[in-house]
Design a protein around this motif. Sequence first.
Motif, PDB file in Angstrom:
ATOM      1  N   LEU A   1      -1.507   1.197  -4.938  1.00  0.00           N
ATOM      2  CA  LEU A   1      -0.621   0.048  -4.794  1.00  0.00           C
ATOM      3  C   LEU A   1       0.615   0.276  -5.642  1.00  0.00           C
ATOM      4  O   LEU A   1       0.541   0.898  -6.707  1.00  0.00           O
ATOM      5  CB  LEU A   1      -1.319  -1.240  -5.250  1.00  0.00           C
ATOM      6  CG  LEU A   1      -2.511  -1.726  -4.427  1.00  0.00           C
ATOM      7  CD1 LEU A   1      -3.135  -2.943  -5.093  1.00  0.00           C
ATOM      8  CD2 LEU A   1      -2.100  -2.060  -3.006  1.00  0.00           C
TER       9      LEU A   1
ATOM     10  N   LEU B   1       0.829  -1.201   0.000  1.00  0.00           N
ATOM     11  CA  LEU B   1       0.000   0.000   0.000  1.00  0.00           C
ATOM     12  C   LEU B   1       0.863   1.250   0.000  1.00  0.00           C
ATOM     13  O   LEU B   1       1.752   1.419   0.840  1.00  0.00           O
ATOM     14  CB  LEU B   1      -0.919  -0.008   1.218  1.00  0.00           C
ATOM     15  CG  LEU B   1      -1.989   1.079   1.266  1.00  0.00           C
ATOM     16  CD1 LEU B   1      -2.980   0.906   0.125  1.00  0.00           C
ATOM     17  CD2 LEU B   1      -2.710   1.056   2.612  1.00  0.00           C
TER      18      LEU B   1
ATOM     19  N   LEU C   1      -8.468  -3.930   2.785  1.00  0.00           N
ATOM     20  CA  LEU C   1      -8.431  -3.783   1.336  1.00  0.00           C
ATOM     21  C   LEU C   1      -9.152  -4.952   0.675  1.00  0.00           C
ATOM     22  O   LEU C   1      -8.987  -6.104   1.085  1.00  0.00           O
ATOM     23  CB  LEU C   1      -6.983  -3.746   0.832  1.00  0.00           C
ATOM     24  CG  LEU C   1      -6.044  -2.724   1.475  1.00  0.00           C
ATOM     25  CD1 LEU C   1      -4.633  -2.885   0.909  1.00  0.00           C
ATOM     26  CD2 LEU C   1      -6.544  -1.315   1.265  1.00  0.00           C
TER      27      LEU C   1
ATOM     28  N   PHE D   1      -4.534   6.701  -1.496  1.00  0.00           N
ATOM     29  CA  PHE D   1      -4.112   5.305  -1.482  1.00  0.00           C
ATOM     30  C   PHE D   1      -3.838   4.807  -2.897  1.00  0.00           C
ATOM     31  O   PHE D   1      -4.537   5.171  -3.847  1.00  0.00           O
ATOM     32  CB  PHE D   1      -5.194   4.418  -0.856  1.00  0.00           C
ATOM     33  CG  PHE D   1      -5.544   4.784   0.551  1.00  0.00           C
ATOM     34  CD1 PHE D   1      -4.724   4.421   1.614  1.00  0.00           C
ATOM     35  CD2 PHE D   1      -6.710   5.491   0.828  1.00  0.00           C
ATOM     36  CE1 PHE D   1      -5.051   4.754   2.912  1.00  0.00           C
ATOM     37  CE2 PHE D   1      -7.051   5.826   2.130  1.00  0.00           C
ATOM     38  CZ  PHE D   1      -6.219   5.460   3.170  1.00  0.00           C
TER      39      PHE D   1
END
Length: 309
Positions: free
Chosen positions: A175, A157, A270, A173
């Motif tokens: 990835l 993250l 998540l 947020f």
Amino acid sequence: MRNRVSRGLIALTTVVALLVVYSTTTASADTISSGDRVCSMYVNSIGFGAFCSSGEASSGGYVPTWKERLGNNVFIPCRDFEIPKGIHLGPPPEDKKWVLRVTIEDYDLNRVDGGEAVHLERAIVPVGGDEENQCPTRGYMDRFWKQFSSTYPDPALQVRPTYVPRVNIPTYFALTRESSVIFKNDLASPDLNSALYNQSFNLTMRGLVTEMKVDPGDGSPPITCAMGVAKEGDDGYDETSDPFHQMSTCSHKYKKSSASQPDGMYTVKLTITWTVDYWKGGPAWNPVGTAVVHAVQRLPVQEVEAIGG
């Protein structure tokens, strides 16, 4: 607006745990053939891949249970691995080191497949000598880990604008690129069970994270973020603009610090959707299916009205 992914790394220096739970509740498959070659592709919440054959029937036979495979050996359900790319941690406690500890949970040794509830749980933990000895690597355990060998990468993250979110400042947020895209083009082999099903081209499979739902952990409803893969160096966050004027919509504004939470951190949940396609030499990718992976990230939030590092 699509929230994009980059190779940029955020140093999550106070994040001390990452937990990922894989179940096998979602699955889909597709089959392609060429001559006497038949390849069956699969995707589920553990991973994706392909099995190919020459079309000859299998003889079958007795399949031993996990307990029978063990023989007189002791089942060791955990192993330690290096920290995944995209996650940087602060110094571990004295005389310890950070590891990714993966544990096989809810297994049934009396089943040939480990049971319907068997899954992996992962945690980033500091270990010393005694802790390391809890999870020794033994060769006879390799066969039990093979069924998990095509798992998705650990979700890393990425948090902006600072690695520790601040109260009343939008937190974004994403990835990391390494944890949101997979290409499998090493399926080719002369072996009859490989994906080399035609002499003119090989089977290539691709997994992309196309959606991520984020439960911030503070009682607020989850947010849904469209995901994709951007050019290298572009993570969808504009460093030249302040957090209140960003194109990305994958954000949340914490109203309270995490000081009162367990270990002083919010538990961010998540829900990651992987979309899997295959390519066999044509002009476009062909869909196989989707799968959902659940993850838990521990995240500290500070009661500071500024954007310092």
